[in-house]
Design a protein around this motif. Structure first.
Motif, PDB file in Angstrom:
ATOM      1  N   MET A  24       0.842  -1.192   0.000  1.00 54.75           N
ATOM      2  CA  MET A  24       0.000   0.000   0.000  1.00 54.75           C
ATOM      3  C   MET A  24       0.881   1.247   0.000  1.00 54.75           C
ATOM      4  SD  MET A  24      -3.134  -0.627   2.647  1.00 54.75           S
ATOM      5  CE  MET A  24      -2.168  -1.238   4.013  1.00 54.75           C
ATOM      6  N   THR A  25       0.404   2.305  -0.613  1.00 49.94           N
ATOM      7  CA  THR A  25       1.122   3.568  -0.552  1.00 49.94           C
ATOM      8  C   THR A  25       0.872   4.207   0.812  1.00 49.94           C
ATOM      9  OG1 THR A  25      -0.719   4.883  -1.407  1.00 49.94           O
ATOM     10  CG2 THR A  25       0.789   3.906  -3.035  1.00 49.94           C
ATOM     11  N   GLU A  26       1.676   5.208   1.139  1.00 49.31           N
ATOM     12  CA  GLU A  26       1.506   5.889   2.425  1.00 49.31           C
ATOM     13  C   GLU A  26       0.127   6.532   2.529  1.00 49.31           C
ATOM     14  OE1 GLU A  26       4.661   8.614   3.208  1.00 49.31           O
ATOM     15  OE2 GLU A  26       6.186   7.040   3.199  1.00 49.31           O
ATOM     16  N   THR A  27      -0.363   7.089   1.440  1.00 49.77           N
ATOM     17  CA  THR A  27      -1.682   7.723   1.451  1.00 49.77           C
ATOM     18  C   THR A  27      -2.775   6.700   1.711  1.00 49.77           C
ATOM     19  OG1 THR A  27      -0.863   9.361  -0.118  1.00 49.77           O
ATOM     20  CG2 THR A  27      -3.248   9.189   0.141  1.00 49.77           C
ATOM     21  N   GLU A  28      -2.697   5.543   1.070  1.00 47.13           N
ATOM     22  CA  GLU A  28      -3.689   4.492   1.303  1.00 47.13           C
ATOM     23  C   GLU A  28      -3.652   4.028   2.755  1.00 47.13           C
ATOM     24  OE1 GLU A  28      -3.949   2.235  -3.019  1.00 47.13           O
ATOM     25  OE2 GLU A  28      -2.300   1.743  -1.657  1.00 47.13           O
ATOM     26  N   MET A  29      -2.458   3.908   3.307  1.00 45.90           N
ATOM     27  CA  MET A  29      -2.338   3.486   4.704  1.00 45.90           C
ATOM     28  C   MET A  29      -2.964   4.513   5.637  1.00 45.90           C
ATOM     29  SD  MET A  29       1.501   1.932   4.627  1.00 45.90           S
ATOM     30  CE  MET A  29       1.485   1.212   6.249  1.00 45.90           C
ATOM     31  N   MET A  30      -2.729   5.786   5.385  1.00 43.48           N
ATOM     32  CA  MET A  30      -3.294   6.826   6.231  1.00 43.48           C
ATOM     33  C   MET A  30      -4.819   6.815   6.159  1.00 43.48           C
ATOM     34  SD  MET A  30      -0.764  10.080   5.923  1.00 43.48           S
ATOM     35  CE  MET A  30       0.041   9.848   4.357  1.00 43.48           C
ATOM     36  N   LEU A  31      -5.371   6.596   4.963  1.00 45.70           N
ATOM     37  CA  LEU A  31      -6.825   6.558   4.812  1.00 45.70           C
ATOM     38  C   LEU A  31      -7.436   5.340   5.498  1.00 45.70           C
ATOM     39  CD1 LEU A  31      -7.152   7.749   1.110  1.00 45.70           C
ATOM     40  CD2 LEU A  31      -7.753   9.030   3.180  1.00 45.70           C
ATOM     41  N   LYS A  32      -6.668   4.278   5.672  1.00 48.56           N
ATOM     42  CA  LYS A  32      -7.160   3.075   6.343  1.00 48.56           C
ATOM     43  C   LYS A  32      -6.947   3.122   7.850  1.00 48.56           C
ATOM     44  CE  LYS A  32      -6.998   0.055   2.405  1.00 48.56           C
ATOM     45  NZ  LYS A  32      -6.683  -1.239   1.882  1.00 48.56           N
ATOM     46  N   GLY A  33      -6.447   4.239   8.376  1.00 48.56           N
ATOM     47  CA  GLY A  33      -6.318   4.402   9.820  1.00 48.56           C
ATOM     48  C   GLY A  33      -4.925   4.204  10.381  1.00 48.56           C
ATOM     49  N   TYR A  34      -3.945   3.941   9.529  1.00 48.85           N
ATOM     50  CA  TYR A  34      -2.579   3.781  10.021  1.00 48.85           C
ATOM     51  C   TYR A  34      -2.040   5.124  10.487  1.00 48.85           C
ATOM     52  CZ  TYR A  34      -2.013  -0.935   8.146  1.00 48.85           C
ATOM     53  OH  TYR A  34      -2.128  -2.271   7.912  1.00 48.85           O
ATOM     54  N   GLY A  35      -1.145   5.076  11.435  1.00 43.75           N
ATOM     55  CA  GLY A  35      -0.466   6.264  11.917  1.00 43.75           C
ATOM     56  C   GLY A  35       1.005   5.958  12.111  1.00 43.75           C
ATOM     57  N   LEU A  36       1.776   6.985  12.329  1.00 37.46           N
ATOM     58  CA  LEU A  36       3.218   6.821  12.497  1.00 37.46           C
ATOM     59  C   LEU A  36       3.529   6.443  13.941  1.00 37.46           C
ATOM     60  CD1 LEU A  36       5.834   7.031  10.895  1.00 37.46           C
ATOM     61  CD2 LEU A  36       6.024   9.377  11.682  1.00 37.46           C
ATOM     62  N   THR A  37       4.162   5.300  14.122  1.00 33.86           N
ATOM     63  CA  THR A  37       4.551   4.823  15.444  1.00 33.86           C
ATOM     64  C   THR A  37       6.070   4.919  15.565  1.00 33.86           C
ATOM     65  OG1 THR A  37       2.682   3.310  15.543  1.00 33.86           O
ATOM     66  CG2 THR A  37       4.510   2.861  17.030  1.00 33.86           C
ATOM     67  N   THR A  38       6.522   5.542  16.639  1.00 35.52           N
ATOM     68  CA  THR A  38       7.948   5.661  16.914  1.00 35.52           C
ATOM     69  C   THR A  38       8.222   5.002  18.253  1.00 35.52           C
ATOM     70  OG1 THR A  38       7.998   7.766  15.733  1.00 35.52           O
ATOM     71  CG2 THR A  38       9.877   7.269  17.165  1.00 35.52           C
ATOM     72  N   ALA A  39       9.205   4.103  18.276  1.00 31.00           N
ATOM     73  CA  ALA A  39       9.560   3.396  19.509  1.00 31.00           C
ATOM     74  C   ALA A  39      11.038   3.618  19.811  1.00 31.00           C
ATOM     75  CB  ALA A  39       9.280   1.909  19.379  1.00 31.00           C
ATOM     76  N   GLU A  40      11.320   3.914  21.075  1.00 29.49           N
ATOM     77  CA  GLU A  40      12.696   4.002  21.550  1.00 29.49           C
ATOM     78  C   GLU A  40      12.945   2.752  22.389  1.00 29.49           C
ATOM     79  OE1 GLU A  40      15.664   7.209  23.638  1.00 29.49           O
ATOM     80  OE2 GLU A  40      13.549   7.280  24.136  1.00 29.49           O
ATOM     81  N   ILE A  41      13.840   1.918  21.902  1.00 31.79           N
ATOM     82  CA  ILE A  41      14.100   0.619  22.517  1.00 31.79           C
ATOM     83  C   ILE A  41      15.417   0.691  23.286  1.00 31.79           C
ATOM     84  CG2 ILE A  41      14.523  -1.822  22.043  1.00 31.79           C
ATOM     85  CD1 ILE A  41      12.852  -1.391  19.443  1.00 31.79           C
ATOM     86  N   PHE A  42      15.355   0.369  24.570  1.00 36.75           N
ATOM     87  CA  PHE A  42      16.552   0.300  25.401  1.00 36.75           C
ATOM     88  C   PHE A  42      16.920  -1.173  25.560  1.00 36.75           C
ATOM     89  CE2 PHE A  42      14.480   4.218  26.510  1.00 36.75           C
ATOM     90  CZ  PHE A  42      15.515   5.111  26.635  1.00 36.75           C
ATOM     91  N   TYR A  43      18.156  -1.504  25.279  1.00 37.89           N
ATOM     92  CA  TYR A  43      18.602  -2.897  25.370  1.00 37.89           C
ATOM     93  C   TYR A  43      20.002  -2.962  25.965  1.00 37.89           C
ATOM     94  CZ  TYR A  43      21.285  -1.950  21.116  1.00 37.89           C
ATOM     95  OH  TYR A  43      22.159  -1.432  20.210  1.00 37.89           O
ATOM     96  N   ARG A  44      20.321  -4.123  26.493  1.00 40.56           N
ATOM     97  CA  ARG A  44      21.645  -4.338  27.096  1.00 40.56           C
ATOM     98  C   ARG A  44      22.595  -4.902  26.042  1.00 40.56           C
ATOM     99  NH1 ARG A  44      21.389  -3.364  32.350  1.00 40.56           N
ATOM    100  NH2 ARG A  44      19.407  -3.620  33.410  1.00 40.56           N
TER     101      ARG A  44
END
Length: 89
Positions: free
Chosen positions: A3-23
């Motif tokens: 899917m294109t970014e526009t199609e994803m946005m119209l289907k309810g997708y949003g931008l998720t950003t995660a900060e992962i802390f690991y050892r």
């Protein structure tokens, strides 16, 4: 088919950003960070949790903690009441 970014946005997708802390695998007292970002569906976040499962199965650095945020790209606009209008030439 992807899917294109526009199609994803119209289907309810949003931008998720995660900060992962690991050892670090060889130095357990050292914390490192990794930032992951992708389009995902809230509130289930299947792509984020899929990535976390991949990390736990394939990467040696054990997870310490994860912070994430989600922002829909298409949302209701900001509304403000305009009382008057001034024109300047």
């Amino acid at each position: 088919m992807q899917m294109t970014e526009t199609e994803m946005m119209l289907k309810g997708y949003g931008l998720t950003t995660a900060e992962i802390f690991y050892r670090m695998p060889d130095y357990r007292n050292v914390l490192n960070t990794f930032v992951w970002q992708d389009y995902d569906l809230a509130p289930d976040h299947p792509r984020l949790f899929g990535f976390i499962e991949f990390w736990q199965d394939s990467i040696e650095g054990p997870l310490h903690s994860i912070r994430f945020t989600h922002r829909k790209m298409i949302s209701p606009g900001e509304w403000r009441n305009v009382v008057g209008e001034f024109r300047y030439h």
